[in-house]
Design an enzyme around this catalytic site. Structure first.
Site, mmCIF file in Angstrom:
data_model
loop_
_atom_site.group_PDB
_atom_site.id
_atom_site.type_symbol
_atom_site.label_atom_id
_atom_site.label_comp_id
_atom_site.label_asym_id
_atom_site.label_seq_id
_atom_site.Cartn_x
_atom_site.Cartn_y
_atom_site.Cartn_z
ATOM 1 N N TYR A 173 9.621 31.427 -6.974
ATOM 2 C CA TYR A 173 9.454 29.998 -7.257
ATOM 3 C C TYR A 173 9.225 29.246 -5.954
ATOM 4 O O TYR A 173 9.788 29.605 -4.916
ATOM 5 C CB TYR A 173 10.731 29.408 -7.866
ATOM 6 C CG TYR A 173 10.963 29.712 -9.317
ATOM 7 C CD1 TYR A 173 10.328 28.969 -10.306
ATOM 8 C CD2 TYR A 173 11.847 30.714 -9.695
ATOM 9 C CE1 TYR A 173 10.572 29.232 -11.642
ATOM 10 C CE2 TYR A 173 12.091 30.984 -11.033
ATOM 11 C CZ TYR A 173 11.451 30.240 -12.003
ATOM 12 O OH TYR A 173 11.688 30.497 -13.316
ATOM 13 N N TYR B 222 12.122 38.389 -11.510
ATOM 14 C CA TYR B 222 12.729 38.087 -10.206
ATOM 15 C C TYR B 222 14.226 38.390 -10.220
ATOM 16 O O TYR B 222 14.872 38.327 -11.268
ATOM 17 C CB TYR B 222 12.456 36.643 -9.784
ATOM 18 C CG TYR B 222 12.968 35.563 -10.710
ATOM 19 C CD1 TYR B 222 14.300 35.149 -10.682
ATOM 20 C CD2 TYR B 222 12.109 34.934 -11.602
ATOM 21 C CE1 TYR B 222 14.756 34.143 -11.521
ATOM 22 C CE2 TYR B 222 12.561 33.934 -12.452
ATOM 23 C CZ TYR B 222 13.885 33.539 -12.401
ATOM 24 O OH TYR B 222 14.325 32.551 -13.241
ATOM 25 N N ARG C 27 15.696 38.918 -13.832
ATOM 26 C CA ARG C 27 15.264 38.197 -15.027
ATOM 27 C C ARG C 27 13.957 38.785 -15.551
ATOM 28 O O ARG C 27 13.031 39.039 -14.773
ATOM 29 C CB ARG C 27 14.997 36.702 -14.708
ATOM 30 C CG ARG C 27 16.138 35.863 -14.198
ATOM 31 C CD ARG C 27 17.184 35.468 -15.220
ATOM 32 N NE ARG C 27 16.838 35.568 -16.615
ATOM 33 C CZ ARG C 27 16.264 34.608 -17.358
ATOM 34 N NH1 ARG C 27 15.948 33.457 -16.818
ATOM 35 N NH2 ARG C 27 16.016 34.793 -18.646
ATOM 36 N N HIS D 143 9.283 35.184 -17.476
ATOM 37 C CA HIS D 143 9.419 34.100 -18.464
ATOM 38 C C HIS D 143 8.776 32.824 -17.952
ATOM 39 O O HIS D 143 8.578 32.652 -16.750
ATOM 40 C CB HIS D 143 10.901 33.833 -18.767
ATOM 41 C CG HIS D 143 11.682 33.451 -17.551
ATOM 42 N ND1 HIS D 143 12.235 34.388 -16.711
ATOM 43 C CD2 HIS D 143 11.967 32.251 -16.991
ATOM 44 C CE1 HIS D 143 12.831 33.773 -15.701
ATOM 45 N NE2 HIS D 143 12.678 32.467 -15.845
ATOM 46 N N HIS E 198 9.418 28.663 -18.339
ATOM 47 C CA HIS E 198 10.306 27.606 -18.842
ATOM 48 C C HIS E 198 9.461 26.541 -19.545
ATOM 49 O O HIS E 198 8.407 26.149 -19.039
ATOM 50 C CB HIS E 198 11.062 26.951 -17.684
ATOM 51 C CG HIS E 198 11.977 27.891 -16.967
ATOM 52 N ND1 HIS E 198 13.304 28.020 -17.280
ATOM 53 C CD2 HIS E 198 11.753 28.759 -15.952
ATOM 54 C CE1 HIS E 198 13.864 28.917 -16.482
ATOM 55 N NE2 HIS E 198 12.938 29.385 -15.674
HETATM 56 FE FE LIG Z 1 13.195 31.064 -14.346
#
Ligand SMILES: [Fe+2]
Length: 256
Positions: free
Chosen positions: A123, A162, A172, A175, A177
């Protein structure tokens, strides 16, 4: 000592067993069906209010909240691959679907926002410092308004999985959001969309925090070859259902 995946998986299995027994009537139902505390998802214990909600006059709340007008959302904002000078790295993909109410009727003019990691699972966020590269051509945010038939559509890059610090070797599943607004900003609904066949599903305490397996499955998009465009991008379809028996699972707060 950091908790192992084995311990987390055992905790998830025990909670799922309890939830299944409640569904089948063998156990009294949980008085807190939203399960704000899901112990294997460690930080969930700190992420929700512990006191009763403060009653507020919705009108004065709305006066303080931001507003958006249809003219503020440009058609190019739904394409996350054209926000910089060059092409972002990764699998270009279209994610589309409809926002529906509990009766299956389309919800038009809804502001749908997405945010996600890049293809390497990173991110653009100060708190994400794990050793995967940022992509100078990818920010990872987009928005659009639903059409009259409730359709939203984003062109993006398929995010990578990640790591996070919930427990040792916690990863995770990939995905995106999603945030959907109701008729005002005090009705924000937040959830995550997943990609089919992800091998990380069984290990992820956020995905597994949803005790009902059919509700979990509804967060997984379907691959749609008709959305896939030749020589350009793959395609996935995922509907967001805002109520009723087939409602999309919604978070009470933003999750990681
Ligand atoms: Fe996330």
């Amino acid at each position: 000592m950091t908790t192992t995946q084995e311990t987390i998986s055992a905790e998830i299995a025990a909670l799922h067993e309890k939830a299944a027994a409640e569904r089948e009537g063998a156990l009294e139902p949980d008085p807190e069906p939203t399960r704000l505390d899901f112990a294997p998802y460690r930080s969930s214990l700190l992420r929700h209010p512990t006191k009763a909600l403060q009653q507020a006059d919705p009108e004065s709340m709305e006066r303080l909240a931001p507003v958006f007008g249809q003219q503020d959302v440009g058609p190019l904002e739904s394409d996350l691959t054209i926000q910089h000078r060059g092409e972002p790295i990764g699998e270009r993909t279209v994610v589309t679907g409809r926002v529906l109410d509990g009766a299956g009727r389309p919800v038009a003019g809804q502001l749908v926002e997405i945010w996600q990691a890049n293809a390497a699972g990173r991110y653009i966020h100060q708190r994400d410092q794990h050793p995967a590269p940022l992509d100078p051509n990818f920010t990872g945010t987009g928005r659009c308004l639903t059409a009259t038939d409730g359709t939203y559509r984003f062109t993006t890059i398929k995010p990578g999985p990640y790591p996070w610090l919930n427990h040792l070797n916690a990863w995770r599943p990939a995905h995106i959001h999603f945030s959907v607004f109701g008729t005002d900003f005090t009705q924000r609904l937040v959830t995550q969309m997943y990609f089919p066949g992800d091998p990380l599903f069984p290990f992820d305490p956020i995905y597994q925090a949803i005790p009902d397996p059919t509700a979990r499955d509804r967060l997984i998009a379907g691959y749609d070859h008709n959305v896939t465009r030749p020589e350009v991008s793959t395609g996935y379809r995922w509907d967001i259902v805002l109520g009723g028996a087939r409602a999309t699972w919604l978070e009470s707060e933003d999750a990681q």
